[in-house]
Design an enzyme around this catalytic site. Structure first.
Site, mmCIF file in Angstrom:
data_model
loop_
_atom_site.group_PDB
_atom_site.id
_atom_site.type_symbol
_atom_site.label_atom_id
_atom_site.label_comp_id
_atom_site.label_asym_id
_atom_site.label_seq_id
_atom_site.Cartn_x
_atom_site.Cartn_y
_atom_site.Cartn_z
ATOM 1 N N LYS A 174 0.858 -1.192 0.000
ATOM 2 C CA LYS A 174 0.000 0.000 0.000
ATOM 3 C C LYS A 174 0.888 1.235 0.000
ATOM 4 C CE LYS A 174 -1.783 2.868 2.800
ATOM 5 N NZ LYS A 174 -1.791 4.039 1.907
ATOM 6 N N GLU A 182 10.220 2.324 10.293
ATOM 7 C CA GLU A 182 11.155 3.450 10.091
ATOM 8 C C GLU A 182 10.334 4.722 10.236
ATOM 9 O OE1 GLU A 182 12.387 6.280 8.960
ATOM 10 O OE2 GLU A 182 13.737 5.850 7.271
ATOM 11 N N CYS A 203 13.560 11.769 5.926
ATOM 12 C CA CYS A 203 13.570 11.313 7.325
ATOM 13 C C CYS A 203 14.927 11.539 7.980
ATOM 14 C CB CYS A 203 13.172 9.849 7.410
ATOM 15 S SG CYS A 203 14.127 8.789 6.321
ATOM 16 N N GLU A 251 9.303 16.540 14.468
ATOM 17 C CA GLU A 251 9.632 16.701 13.048
ATOM 18 C C GLU A 251 8.793 17.814 12.425
ATOM 19 O OE1 GLU A 251 8.961 12.862 11.133
ATOM 20 O OE2 GLU A 251 11.074 12.841 10.613
ATOM 21 N N GLU A 256 -1.321 7.283 -0.417
ATOM 22 C CA GLU A 256 -2.453 7.616 -1.291
ATOM 23 C C GLU A 256 -2.136 8.817 -2.197
ATOM 24 O OE1 GLU A 256 -2.106 7.337 1.933
ATOM 25 O OE2 GLU A 256 -3.730 8.287 3.037
ATOM 26 N N GLY A 277 7.052 5.769 7.750
ATOM 27 C CA GLY A 277 6.130 6.899 7.820
ATOM 28 C C GLY A 277 6.290 7.630 9.135
ATOM 29 N N GLY A 278 5.219 8.241 9.596
ATOM 30 C CA GLY A 278 5.276 9.078 10.781
ATOM 31 C C GLY A 278 5.225 8.283 12.085
ATOM 32 N N GLU A 282 3.446 8.769 14.870
ATOM 33 C CA GLU A 282 2.106 8.461 15.404
ATOM 34 C C GLU A 282 1.509 7.253 14.681
ATOM 35 O OE1 GLU A 282 0.339 9.033 17.943
ATOM 36 O OE2 GLU A 282 1.992 10.290 18.629
ATOM 37 N N THR A 283 1.659 7.240 13.352
ATOM 38 C CA THR A 283 1.126 6.100 12.580
ATOM 39 C C THR A 283 1.878 4.828 12.980
ATOM 40 O OG1 THR A 283 0.739 7.655 10.788
ATOM 41 C CG2 THR A 283 0.523 5.342 10.252
ATOM 42 N N GLY A 284 3.159 4.947 13.206
ATOM 43 C CA GLY A 284 3.948 3.790 13.629
ATOM 44 C C GLY A 284 3.429 3.208 14.936
HETATM 45 O O1 TXE Z 1 2.467 10.038 7.246
HETATM 46 P P1 TXE Z 1 1.769 8.668 7.576
HETATM 47 P P2 TXE Z 1 1.867 11.463 6.858
HETATM 48 C C1 TXE Z 1 6.439 11.918 9.104
HETATM 49 C C2 TXE Z 1 6.560 13.413 8.915
HETATM 50 C C3 TXE Z 1 5.197 13.819 8.513
HETATM 51 C C4 TXE Z 1 4.366 12.892 9.346
HETATM 52 C C5 TXE Z 1 2.963 12.658 8.861
HETATM 53 O O2 TXE Z 1 6.889 14.017 10.135
HETATM 54 O O3 TXE Z 1 4.910 15.164 8.801
HETATM 55 O O4 TXE Z 1 5.073 11.675 9.329
HETATM 56 O O5 TXE Z 1 2.979 12.384 7.479
HETATM 57 C C6 TXE Z 1 -0.218 5.024 5.856
HETATM 58 N N1 TXE Z 1 -2.539 2.071 9.415
HETATM 59 N N2 TXE Z 1 6.872 11.158 7.935
HETATM 60 O O6 TXE Z 1 0.573 11.723 7.540
HETATM 61 O O7 TXE Z 1 0.333 8.854 7.959
HETATM 62 C C7 TXE Z 1 -0.441 6.142 4.855
HETATM 63 O O8 TXE Z 1 -1.572 5.894 4.060
HETATM 64 C C8 TXE Z 1 -1.737 1.720 8.392
HETATM 65 C C9 TXE Z 1 8.163 10.526 8.060
HETATM 66 O O9 TXE Z 1 1.859 11.590 5.404
HETATM 67 O O10 TXE Z 1 2.639 7.970 8.529
HETATM 68 C C10 TXE Z 1 0.878 6.111 4.092
HETATM 69 O O11 TXE Z 1 0.860 5.060 3.144
HETATM 70 N N3 TXE Z 1 -1.189 2.611 7.540
HETATM 71 C C11 TXE Z 1 8.438 9.624 6.964
HETATM 72 C C12 TXE Z 1 1.889 5.791 5.188
HETATM 73 O O12 TXE Z 1 1.132 5.228 6.257
HETATM 74 C C13 TXE Z 1 -1.460 3.919 7.720
HETATM 75 C C14 TXE Z 1 7.828 9.781 5.661
HETATM 76 C C15 TXE Z 1 2.664 6.989 5.721
HETATM 77 O O13 TXE Z 1 1.760 7.972 6.141
HETATM 78 C C16 TXE Z 1 -2.305 4.347 8.773
HETATM 79 C C17 TXE Z 1 6.529 10.425 5.698
HETATM 80 C C18 TXE Z 1 -2.849 3.355 9.643
HETATM 81 N N4 TXE Z 1 -3.630 3.666 10.674
HETATM 82 C C19 TXE Z 1 6.118 11.098 6.811
HETATM 83 N N5 TXE Z 1 -2.382 5.699 8.714
HETATM 84 C C20 TXE Z 1 9.728 8.894 6.961
HETATM 85 N N6 TXE Z 1 10.007 8.096 7.992
HETATM 86 O O14 TXE Z 1 10.477 9.015 6.008
HETATM 87 C C21 TXE Z 1 -1.644 6.105 7.660
HETATM 88 N N7 TXE Z 1 -1.088 5.035 7.041
#
Ligand code: TXE
Length: 497
Positions: A173, A248, A282, A382, A176, A226-227, A229-231
Site C-alpha cells: 500500500k 522506520e 527522514c 519533526e 495515497e 512513515g510518521g 504516530e502512525t507507527g
Molecule cells: O504520514 P503517515 P503522513 C512523518 C513526517 C510527517 C508525518 C505525517 O513528520 O509530517 O510523518 O505524514 C499510511 N494504518 N513522515 O501523515 O500517515 C499512509 O496511508 C496503516 C516521516 O503523510 O505515517 C501512508 O501510506 N497505515 C516519513 C503511510 O502510512 C497507515 C515519511 C505513511 O503515512 C495508517 C513520511 C494506519 N492507521 C512522513 N495511517 C519517513 N520516515 O520518512 C496512515 N497510514
C-alpha cells in the site's frame, strides 16, 4: 486502466471509488486511480496468503528469484526516464532528484539479488557423530508493506526487493498521494514473470486499507515507513496476532559542527542536510548543533545562502528544490514555525509562503530558526519541511565541549541519523560512538549505500533495512536437528520392561 492488483488481476475498487492525483508543483491533475477500501485490502491479503501457502514462489530456487530482481533492475534502467517522470509528477520533486532516486533503486534491486544468493545456512557442530544440526532461513510469509510519499519507489524497493528475495508474498500500500511508481513496479513484476498472488497492490487511505492490512490475521509481517504516530498505531494493531514489525519512523537529526571543522565544507553541507528535497527527508539534518565560538560565522553564512535557493517544479531546470507534498503539509510546517517563534526561536530567514508563480504550488521557503534549545517543540518534533533549528554548545576543555555537544545531540526521542564535522580524527571517532543514532556521518551528510544497514534507534523505529539485516527482516530462522541413528530416549520408565 485499473490500478489495484489482486490475485494476479488488475481491477477497480470494490466500491468503484477513484482518486485524482495532483502534482504539488502546480496542483494539476496527473492521473486518476482506483481508491481501494477494506474489502479490497482483505481480498488482497487472502490472495497473498494463498500464494504463500500454495506456492510456488516460496520454494522457487533462489537463483530464479534473484534473476527476477535483476530483470527489474535492468528494466528500470531502460525505462528510467519514464518512471522518474511519474515520480516527479506525483511528488513535485525535480526530475534530477527523481532520476537519482531511480539509480538508487536499481542498486537496491541488484544488492538484494546478489545477497539472496550469497546467503547460506549454517552447519552446527553438535559434537555428536549421529547428529546433523543446521540452521536454515525461510520466508516469513505474507508481508504488509506500507510506504510514504517522500521517496515513494525508493522506500518501496527497500521492502519489495528483500521480501521477494527471501520468498515472501506481499500486499503493498503506497501513500495515497503518490501511487504511480508502485503501479509501475507491480506491473513490471508481473510482466517479468512473478507468479499470480505474490505481489498485490491496494491503493487507498491508511485509516482503512492500511489499518485492515495491519490487523488481518493472515499477515505475518508489517513493514512500515512513515510518521511516528502512525507507527505507534500500527504497532498496536500488529500486536493482536503478534506480527513481526519493521518500522522506520523518521528523525530529528543533529548536525554537529565543531570550531575545528573545515567550515567551508560544513556550511555548504549543512544547507544540503536540511534543504535537500525541501527537508522532506527522514534523515534530514534538521538540528544544527554548532560550537558557540563559530555560531555567528556559520549561521550568518547559512542565512545569506538559504534565501537564494531557487524553488521550482519538476521540469524547471534552474530550480534547486521543489514544493512540499501538499497544501495540508505546508499548513503543518507553517504552524510549526509559528509555534517555534512563539516559544522564543528567532526567525532568521524564510517563514513566509512565496508569491508570484510559486503560489500555484505548495511551496515553502528555506527557513532558519536561531536561538533554539532542546526543550522547544520545534527541536523535538519533526517539521518535515525546510526548517532548520540552531542550538549552540560550548565547553572549556576538549572533553567538556564533546560532552556538551553529545548531551544536545542525543536529547531526542528519535535516533535515525547524526553527523559530526571536525578535523580531529580522535574526536570524530569518539563522537561517532557516542551518538545514539542508526547512521552517523563524519564530515559528510546524506550518502548511503545499499550494502550498509539503515534504520533508527529509540523511537525512530524497529529493525533495519538494506545491508544484510534488511534481508533477515524478511526471513525466519529455523534449526533442523537430524538424528541419523534413532534410539529410545529412555527418559520415562516403561512398565513392560
Ligand atoms: O504520514 P503517515 P503522513 C512523518 C513526517 C510527517 C508525518 C505525517 O513528520 O509530517 O510523518 O505524514 C499510511 N494504518 N513522515 O501523515 O500517515 C499512509 O496511508 C496503516 C516521516 O503523510 O505515517 C501512508 O501510506 N497505515 C516519513 C503511510 O502510512 C497507515 C515519511 C505513511 O503515512 C495508517 C513520511 C494506519 N492507521 C512522513 N495511517 C519517513 N520516515 O520518512 C496512515 N497510514
Amino acid at each position: 486502466m485499473t490500478t489495484l492488483h489482486i490475485a494476479g488481476e488488475w481491477r477497480a475498487a470494490a466500491s468503484g471509488e477513484t482518486r485524482e492525483i495532483t502534482c504539488p508543483a502546480d496542483r494539476s491533475v496527473v492521473v486518476t486511480v482506483d481508491e481501494g477500501g477494506v474489502a479490497d485490502a482483505l481480498e488482497a491479503v487472502r490472495a497473498a496468503r494463498r500464494a504463500f501457502d500454495e506456492g510456488p514462489w516460496p520454494s522457487t530456487p533462489t537463483p530464479e528469484r534473484a534473476a527476477l530482481l535483476t530483470r527489474i533492475a535492468d528494466r528500470l534502467e531502460r525505462e528510467l526516464e519514464d518512471v522518474a517522470r511519474l515520480e516527479a509528477l506525483d511528488t513535485g520533486k525535480r526530475m534530477v532528484e527523481a532520476r537519482l532516486d531511480m539509480q538508487d533503486i536499481v542498486a537496491v534491486f541488484r544488492h538484494f539479488a546478489s545477497l539472496a544468493q550469497a546467503e547460506a545456512g549454517r552447519v552446527i557442530d553438535a559434537g555428536m557423530p549421529d547428529i546433523s544440526s543446521r540452521v536454515v532461513t525461510e520466508p516469513v510469509g505474507v508481508c504488509a508493506l506500507i510506504t510514504p510519499w517522500n521517496f515513494p519507489l525508493l522506500q518501496t524497493a527497500w521492502k519489495v526487493a528483500p521480501a521477494l528475495a527471501a520468498g515472501n508474498t506481499f500486499v503493498l500500500k503506497p501513500s495515497e498521494l503518490t501511487p504511480q511508481t508502485a503501479i509501475w513496479l507491480v506491473r513490471a513484476l508481473t510482466e517479468e514473470g512473478l507468479p499470480a498472488g505474490v505481489a498485490n497492490l491496494v491503493l487507498g487511505p491508511g485509516a482503512t486499507v492500511g489499518a485492515a492490512m495491519t490487523s488481518a490475521p493472515e499477515v505475518d509481517l508489517v513493514s512500515f515507513t512513515g510518521g511516528l504516530e502512525t507507527g505507534r498505531t500500527i504497532m498496536a494493531a500488529a500486536a493482536g496476532t503478534v506480527k513481526k514489525i519493521a518500522l522506520e519512523l523518521g528523525g530529528k537529526n543533529p548536525n554537529i559542527i565543531f570550531a575545528d571543522a573545515d567550515l567551508d565544507a560544513a556550511i555548504d553541507n549543512a544547507l544540503t542536510a536540511i534543504f535537500l528535497d525541501s527537508g522532506q527527508v527522514c534523515s534530514a539534518g534538521s538540528r544544527l548543533v554548532v560550537e558557540e565560538s563559530i555560531h555567528d560565522q556559520v549561521v550568518d553564512e547559512l542565512v545569506r545562502r538559504a534565501p537564494a535557493i531557487r524553488m521550482g517544479g519538476p521540469f524547471d531546470e534552474s530550480a534547486e528544490t521543489g514544493p512540499l507534498i501538499s497544501d495540508g503539509h505546508r499548513d503543518k510546517v507553517e504552524a510549526h514555525v509559528a509555534a517555534a517563534v512563539a516559544e522564543g526561536a528567532v526567525l532568521r530567514c524564510g517563514g513566509e509562503r512565496p508569491g508570484g508563480a510559486l503560489s500555484k504550488g505548495s511551496y515553502y521557503p528555506p527557513t532558519i530558526l536561531d536561538g533554539c534549545t532542546s526543550d522547544m517543540t520545534c527541536v523535538q518534533e519533526e517539521s518535515f519541511g525546510p526548517v532548520l533549528t540552531v542550538e549552540t554548545f560550548s565547553g572549556e576543555t576538549r572533553d567538556a565541549a564533546e560532552d556538551a555537544a553529545i548531551a544536545i545531540a542525543n536529547d531526542t526521542i528519535y535516533g535515525l541519523t547524526g553527523a559530526v564535522w571536525t578535523q580531529d580524527a580522535g574526536r570524530a571517532e569518539r563522537m561517532a560512538r557516542r551518538l545514539r543514532h542508526g547512521t552517523v556521518w563524519i564530515n559528510d551528510f546524506h550518502p548511503y549505500v545499499p550494502a550498509a544497514e539503515w534504520g533508527g534507534m529509540k523511537q525512530s523505529g524497529i529493525g533495519r533495512e538494506l545491508g544484510t539485516a534488511g534481508l533477515h527482516e524478511y526471513q525466519e530462522t529455523k534449526h533442523i536437528w537430524h538424528n541419523t541413528r534413532p534410539a529410545r530416549a529412555g527418559w520415562f520408565h516403561d512398565p513392560q520392561g
